[in-house]
Scaffold this motif. Sequence first.
Motif, short mmCIF file in Angstrom:
data_model
loop_
_atom_site.label_atom_id
_atom_site.label_comp_id
_atom_site.label_asym_id
_atom_site.label_seq_id
_atom_site.Cartn_x
_atom_site.Cartn_y
_atom_site.Cartn_z
N TRP A 20 0.87 -1.17 0.00
CA TRP A 20 0.00 0.00 0.00
C TRP A 20 0.91 1.21 0.00
O TRP A 20 1.81 1.34 0.83
CB TRP A 20 -0.89 0.03 1.25
CG TRP A 20 -2.00 -0.96 1.19
CD1 TRP A 20 -2.12 -2.11 1.92
CD2 TRP A 20 -3.17 -0.90 0.39
NE1 TRP A 20 -3.28 -2.77 1.60
CE2 TRP A 20 -3.96 -2.03 0.66
CE3 TRP A 20 -3.65 0.02 -0.56
CZ2 TRP A 20 -5.17 -2.28 0.03
CZ3 TRP A 20 -4.85 -0.24 -1.18
CH2 TRP A 20 -5.61 -1.37 -0.88
N LYS A 22 1.21 5.65 -0.62
CA LYS A 22 0.56 6.96 -0.69
C LYS A 22 1.70 7.97 -0.72
O LYS A 22 2.60 7.91 0.13
CB LYS A 22 -0.33 7.15 0.54
CG LYS A 22 -1.08 8.45 0.58
CD LYS A 22 -1.97 8.48 1.81
CE LYS A 22 -2.67 9.79 2.00
NZ LYS A 22 -3.52 9.79 3.21
N THR A 30 1.93 4.07 7.17
CA THR A 30 1.17 3.10 6.39
C THR A 30 0.76 1.93 7.27
O THR A 30 -0.38 1.47 7.22
CB THR A 30 1.99 2.61 5.18
OG1 THR A 30 2.32 3.73 4.36
CG2 THR A 30 1.23 1.59 4.37
N LYS A 58 -8.47 6.13 2.36
CA LYS A 58 -7.43 6.95 3.00
C LYS A 58 -6.44 7.51 1.98
O LYS A 58 -5.48 8.17 2.34
CB LYS A 58 -6.68 6.13 4.05
CG LYS A 58 -7.52 5.77 5.27
CD LYS A 58 -6.71 4.89 6.21
CE LYS A 58 -7.50 4.53 7.44
NZ LYS A 58 -7.58 5.64 8.40
N GLY A 59 -6.64 7.19 0.69
CA GLY A 59 -5.78 7.73 -0.36
C GLY A 59 -4.65 6.83 -0.81
O GLY A 59 -3.76 7.27 -1.54
N TYR A 60 -4.64 5.56 -0.39
CA TYR A 60 -3.57 4.63 -0.78
C TYR A 60 -3.90 3.93 -2.09
O TYR A 60 -5.05 3.81 -2.47
CB TYR A 60 -3.38 3.56 0.31
CG TYR A 60 -2.73 4.08 1.56
CD1 TYR A 60 -1.36 4.03 1.72
CD2 TYR A 60 -3.49 4.62 2.59
CE1 TYR A 60 -0.75 4.51 2.88
CE2 TYR A 60 -2.89 5.10 3.75
CZ TYR A 60 -1.53 5.03 3.88
OH TYR A 60 -0.93 5.51 5.02
N GLN A 61 -2.84 3.45 -2.74
CA GLN A 61 -2.95 2.62 -3.93
C GLN A 61 -2.06 1.40 -3.74
O GLN A 61 -1.07 1.47 -3.02
CB GLN A 61 -2.48 3.37 -5.18
CG GLN A 61 -3.31 4.56 -5.52
CD GLN A 61 -2.77 5.28 -6.75
OE1 GLN A 61 -1.57 5.20 -7.07
NE2 GLN A 61 -3.63 5.98 -7.45
#
Length: 70
Positions: A20, A22, A30, A58-61
Motif C-alpha cells: 500500500w 501513498k 502506512t 485513505k488515499g492509498y494505492q
Amino acid sequence: MRKLALIALLALSGCATEYWVKPGVGYKATAADLAECRKGAGNYAVMAQTEQPCMVGKGYQISTTPPTTP
C-alpha cells in the motif's frame, strides 16, 4: 479461454509483492493506517473485504514498489 486468462493472471500476480503506497507517507504511517483498517475484522475473510476500501478511502494505492519515505 476467459478462465485460462484469469488463471494465468492469478498465477503471475502471486509472484509479486504488493504494497500500500501513498505519496509522502512512509512505512510507519502506512502500517498504522493498515492496522486501523484491519481492526475489528475478526477473521481473514472479513479483513480481506474491508481492508481495500478502507485503505483506498485513505488515499492509498496498491503498488509492487515499496514506499520510499521512511
